[in-house]
Design a protein around this motif. Sequence first.
Motif, PDB file in Angstrom:
ATOM      1  N   UNK A  55       0.836  -1.204   0.000  1.00 32.17           N
ATOM      2  CA  UNK A  55       0.000   0.000   0.000  1.00 32.17           C
ATOM      3  C   UNK A  55       0.869   1.252   0.000  1.00 32.17           C
ATOM      4  N   UNK A  56       1.629   1.444  -1.048  1.00 31.61           N
ATOM      5  CA  UNK A  56       2.473   2.630  -1.183  1.00 31.61           C
ATOM      6  C   UNK A  56       2.442   3.082  -2.633  1.00 31.61           C
ATOM      7  N   UNK A  57       2.804   4.336  -2.837  1.00 33.54           N
ATOM      8  CA  UNK A  57       2.806   4.929  -4.163  1.00 33.54           C
ATOM      9  C   UNK A  57       4.119   4.585  -4.867  1.00 33.54           C
ATOM     10  N   UNK A  58       4.043   3.922  -6.001  1.00 34.43           N
ATOM     11  CA  UNK A  58       5.242   3.497  -6.745  1.00 34.43           C
ATOM     12  C   UNK A  58       6.099   4.692  -7.183  1.00 34.43           C
ATOM     13  N   UNK A  59       5.478   5.852  -7.388  1.00 30.71           N
ATOM     14  CA  UNK A  59       6.240   7.011  -7.869  1.00 30.71           C
ATOM     15  C   UNK A  59       7.158   7.583  -6.783  1.00 30.71           C
ATOM     16  N   UNK A  60       6.938   7.238  -5.512  1.00 32.70           N
ATOM     17  CA  UNK A  60       7.779   7.733  -4.426  1.00 32.70           C
ATOM     18  C   UNK A  60       9.010   6.869  -4.189  1.00 32.70           C
ATOM     19  N   UNK A 106      21.083  -3.140  -6.327  1.00 32.13           N
ATOM     20  CA  UNK A 106      20.016  -2.158  -6.469  1.00 32.13           C
ATOM     21  C   UNK A 106      19.095  -2.280  -5.262  1.00 32.13           C
ATOM     22  N   UNK A 107      18.976  -1.195  -4.501  1.00 33.29           N
ATOM     23  CA  UNK A 107      18.088  -1.148  -3.346  1.00 33.29           C
ATOM     24  C   UNK A 107      16.949  -0.182  -3.655  1.00 33.29           C
ATOM     25  N   UNK A 108      15.730  -0.689  -3.634  1.00 37.18           N
ATOM     26  CA  UNK A 108      14.562   0.145  -3.858  1.00 37.18           C
ATOM     27  C   UNK A 108      14.046   0.566  -2.490  1.00 37.18           C
ATOM     28  N   UNK A 109      13.955   1.887  -2.267  1.00 38.53           N
ATOM     29  CA  UNK A 109      13.625   2.433  -0.947  1.00 38.53           C
ATOM     30  C   UNK A 109      12.401   3.338  -1.026  1.00 38.53           C
TER      31      UNK A 109
END
Length: 197
Positions: A55-60, A106-109
Amino acid sequence: MCCQFRSLILCLLRKPLAILLLLVHLFNFAGYALLFEFFISRADARHQRRIEAGAYNESRLKVLKVPLRLPYQTDWKEYERVDGTIEIAGVYYSYVKRKISQDTLYLVCLPNDAKTSLKKASNNYGQETNGIQGSTEKSDKSVKKPVLGSDYCEQSLLTATSSMSSIISKEFPRTIESCRTAILPAAFIPPDNGCLI
């Protein structure tokens, strides 16, 4: 009669007032830090639940690329879920997923806004209650941490070790020899020429 009544009230309120002032002092001393840490841990748990539920915005999302110098590293086809946090320039991020491709991690944060604002509020409150003025200069608080296997780290460690051992052997030759003979029996003392045979 009025003086007796006033002295009676002062006598009755003396202990509760002293306890109240002591509690205020203890809160300013360390209680606020515990309170802020409680709120920060609750905000972290809520943020992690949102990440796990997706439940988070992918653009952030932000992607951090970290170079890896590990031999025989395999490439991952897809990202995997990972937990953890990192602070960059005063902003806290929570790891969402990671992937290794060629020589890069690659770390997606996802930014953790609640934790960032609570940490800033905690620091501001601590500075105000302790009478510490904020510095007007911008100081670079980010520290570069060496990557595992970095040539620079290995070389600097070897240089520091060799220079320290040469300084110690020059300054304290008798101390080192006396320690060696005091600790090891004569049968176990290594030869001076460095050969075992």
